[in-house]
Scaffold this motif. Structure first.
Motif, PDB file in Angstrom:
ATOM      1  N   GLN A  30     -27.339  -6.571  12.749  1.00 63.36           N
ATOM      2  CA  GLN A  30     -26.040  -7.041  12.277  1.00 63.36           C
ATOM      3  C   GLN A  30     -26.028  -8.560  12.162  1.00 63.36           C
ATOM      4  OE1 GLN A  30     -22.845  -5.405  14.657  1.00 63.36           O
ATOM      5  NE2 GLN A  30     -23.689  -3.336  14.511  1.00 63.36           N
ATOM      6  N   GLU A  31     -26.603  -9.238  13.143  1.00 59.68           N
ATOM      7  CA  GLU A  31     -26.687 -10.696  13.073  1.00 59.68           C
ATOM      8  C   GLU A  31     -27.464 -11.130  11.827  1.00 59.68           C
ATOM      9  OE1 GLU A  31     -28.249 -12.134  16.797  1.00 59.68           O
ATOM     10  OE2 GLU A  31     -26.263 -12.121  17.740  1.00 59.68           O
ATOM     11  N   ALA A  32     -28.560 -10.449  11.548  1.00 54.43           N
ATOM     12  CA  ALA A  32     -29.366 -10.775  10.357  1.00 54.43           C
ATOM     13  C   ALA A  32     -28.557 -10.539   9.078  1.00 54.43           C
ATOM     14  CB  ALA A  32     -30.650  -9.947  10.349  1.00 54.43           C
ATOM     15  N   HIS A  33     -27.771  -9.469   9.057  1.00 54.26           N
ATOM     16  CA  HIS A  33     -26.918  -9.152   7.901  1.00 54.26           C
ATOM     17  C   HIS A  33     -25.928 -10.283   7.649  1.00 54.26           C
ATOM     18  CE1 HIS A  33     -24.342  -6.745   5.251  1.00 54.26           C
ATOM     19  NE2 HIS A  33     -23.312  -7.034   6.033  1.00 54.26           N
ATOM     20  N   PHE A  34     -25.242 -10.726   8.694  1.00 58.88           N
ATOM     21  CA  PHE A  34     -24.239 -11.782   8.532  1.00 58.88           C
ATOM     22  C   PHE A  34     -24.886 -13.140   8.270  1.00 58.88           C
ATOM     23  CE2 PHE A  34     -21.606  -8.545  10.632  1.00 58.88           C
ATOM     24  CZ  PHE A  34     -20.619  -8.470   9.671  1.00 58.88           C
ATOM     25  N   ARG A  35     -26.043 -13.389   8.857  1.00 54.13           N
ATOM     26  CA  ARG A  35     -26.751 -14.634   8.584  1.00 54.13           C
ATOM     27  C   ARG A  35     -27.106 -14.714   7.094  1.00 54.13           C
ATOM     28  NH1 ARG A  35     -28.757 -17.862  12.042  1.00 54.13           N
ATOM     29  NH2 ARG A  35     -28.938 -16.279  13.677  1.00 54.13           N
ATOM     30  N   ALA A  36     -27.578 -13.609   6.546  1.00 50.63           N
ATOM     31  CA  ALA A  36     -27.936 -13.581   5.123  1.00 50.63           C
ATOM     32  C   ALA A  36     -26.707 -13.811   4.235  1.00 50.63           C
ATOM     33  CB  ALA A  36     -28.615 -12.253   4.786  1.00 50.63           C
ATOM     34  N   ILE A  37     -25.594 -13.194   4.587  1.00 52.87           N
ATOM     35  CA  ILE A  37     -24.355 -13.389   3.815  1.00 52.87           C
ATOM     36  C   ILE A  37     -23.918 -14.845   3.876  1.00 52.87           C
ATOM     37  CG2 ILE A  37     -21.862 -12.903   3.769  1.00 52.87           C
ATOM     38  CD1 ILE A  37     -22.550 -10.009   4.584  1.00 52.87           C
ATOM     39  N   LEU A  38     -23.898 -15.417   5.077  1.00 55.31           N
ATOM     40  CA  LEU A  38     -23.458 -16.801   5.246  1.00 55.31           C
ATOM     41  C   LEU A  38     -24.388 -17.769   4.525  1.00 55.31           C
ATOM     42  CD1 LEU A  38     -22.449 -16.532   8.994  1.00 55.31           C
ATOM     43  CD2 LEU A  38     -20.880 -17.159   7.136  1.00 55.31           C
ATOM     44  N   GLN A  39     -25.682 -17.549   4.618  1.00 52.48           N
ATOM     45  CA  GLN A  39     -26.628 -18.443   3.948  1.00 52.48           C
ATOM     46  C   GLN A  39     -26.511 -18.342   2.429  1.00 52.48           C
ATOM     47  OE1 GLN A  39     -30.226 -17.158   5.922  1.00 52.48           O
ATOM     48  NE2 GLN A  39     -30.137 -18.850   7.395  1.00 52.48           N
ATOM     49  N   ALA A  40     -26.320 -17.135   1.904  1.00 47.97           N
ATOM     50  CA  ALA A  40     -26.152 -16.968   0.459  1.00 47.97           C
ATOM     51  C   ALA A  40     -24.873 -17.646  -0.021  1.00 47.97           C
ATOM     52  CB  ALA A  40     -26.144 -15.479   0.095  1.00 47.97           C
ATOM     53  N   TRP A  41     -23.820 -17.506   0.757  1.00 47.71           N
ATOM     54  CA  TRP A  41     -22.535 -18.123   0.412  1.00 47.71           C
ATOM     55  C   TRP A  41     -22.669 -19.641   0.406  1.00 47.71           C
ATOM     56  CZ3 TRP A  41     -17.512 -17.299   3.742  1.00 47.71           C
ATOM     57  CH2 TRP A  41     -16.391 -17.639   2.983  1.00 47.71           C
ATOM     58  N   LYS A  42     -23.330 -20.180   1.445  1.00 45.50           N
ATOM     59  CA  LYS A  42     -23.526 -21.621   1.533  1.00 45.50           C
ATOM     60  C   LYS A  42     -24.379 -22.115   0.359  1.00 45.50           C
ATOM     61  CE  LYS A  42     -25.290 -25.298   4.471  1.00 45.50           C
ATOM     62  NZ  LYS A  42     -25.891 -25.643   5.767  1.00 45.50           N
ATOM     63  N   ARG A  43     -25.433 -21.403   0.060  1.00 46.49           N
ATOM     64  CA  ARG A  43     -26.314 -21.777  -1.057  1.00 46.49           C
ATOM     65  C   ARG A  43     -25.523 -21.815  -2.364  1.00 46.49           C
ATOM     66  NH1 ARG A  43     -30.191 -19.085   0.659  1.00 46.49           N
ATOM     67  NH2 ARG A  43     -29.583 -17.068  -0.178  1.00 46.49           N
ATOM     68  N   SER A  44     -24.672 -20.830  -2.566  1.00 50.86           N
ATOM     69  CA  SER A  44     -23.847 -20.776  -3.774  1.00 50.86           C
ATOM     70  C   SER A  44     -22.909 -21.985  -3.853  1.00 50.86           C
ATOM     71  CB  SER A  44     -23.041 -19.474  -3.789  1.00 50.86           C
ATOM     72  OG  SER A  44     -22.107 -19.477  -4.821  1.00 50.86           O
ATOM     73  N   LEU A  45     -22.289 -22.335  -2.742  1.00 53.39           N
ATOM     74  CA  LEU A  45     -21.388 -23.489  -2.712  1.00 53.39           C
ATOM     75  C   LEU A  45     -22.142 -24.790  -2.956  1.00 53.39           C
ATOM     76  CD1 LEU A  45     -19.145 -22.476   0.324  1.00 53.39           C
ATOM     77  CD2 LEU A  45     -18.456 -22.556  -2.082  1.00 53.39           C
ATOM     78  N   MET A  46     -23.333 -24.904  -2.392  1.00 58.64           N
ATOM     79  CA  MET A  46     -24.131 -26.115  -2.577  1.00 58.64           C
ATOM     80  C   MET A  46     -24.572 -26.255  -4.039  1.00 58.64           C
ATOM     81  SD  MET A  46     -24.080 -27.621   0.302  1.00 58.64           S
ATOM     82  CE  MET A  46     -25.334 -28.861   0.158  1.00 58.64           C
ATOM     83  N   GLU A  47     -24.882 -25.138  -4.676  1.00 59.41           N
ATOM     84  CA  GLU A  47     -25.240 -25.174  -6.099  1.00 59.41           C
ATOM     85  C   GLU A  47     -24.056 -25.648  -6.928  1.00 59.41           C
ATOM     86  OE1 GLU A  47     -26.606 -21.219  -6.895  1.00 59.41           O
ATOM     87  OE2 GLU A  47     -28.519 -21.534  -5.827  1.00 59.41           O
TER      88      GLU A  47
END
Length: 144
Positions: A30-47
């Motif tokens: 579950q931690e890995a699932h949420f880490r992936a979501i948060l990192q993808a969201w952050k990457r999208s915002l940074m782009e």
């Protein structure tokens, strides 16, 4: 708003997490699932930040007509306000990633109970369970 966040998760290619019946809350999976979501969201915002910088550099023109100049400044101002809100969101995402590193993610800051997988998928930066958040909003409305 919750639907939009759930759509964000799907837009990043994530399906809702299905916990096994005997799986502990905030297991490593579950931690890995949420880490992936948060990192993808952050990457999208940074782009998006990068696109804004390039757009403003490319579109910055000194228009002789005051109306054109005012329109451009107004557009840039709106875009910068949006990026400022996203900057604050990136900070919240970083805080959530820190909580994941400390294995404190997914628990209410106020009462310590589980926030819940579905709520976290709808709002990955949530720090309060639904009951504490509801009480917080009621207090906020009373203060005016």
């Amino acid at each position: 708003m919750a639907e939009a966040r759930a759509q964000d998760a799907k837009a990043f290619g994530f399906e809702p997490y299905e916990a096994a019946s005997d799986e502990d809350y905030m297991s490593p999976e579950q931690e890995a699932h949420f880490r992936a979501i948060l990192q993808a969201w952050k990457r999208s915002l940074m782009e998006e930040v990068d696109r804004t910088v390039h757009h403003m550099q490319d579109e910055a023109t000194n228009f002789p007509d005051p109306n054109d100049r005012a329109t451009q400044e107004s557009e840039f101002s709106l875009e910068l306000r949006t990026r400022d809100r996203e900057r604050k969101l990136i900070k919240k995402i970083d805080e959530a990633l820190d909580r994941l590193d400390e294995h404190e993610y997914g628990y209410c800051d106020a009462c310590g109970v589980e926030i819940g997988i579905r709520r976290l998928e709808a709002r990955p930066t949530a720090t309060l369970c639904i009951d504490c958040k509801t009480l917080d909003e009621i207090r906020e409305r009373q203060r005016g």
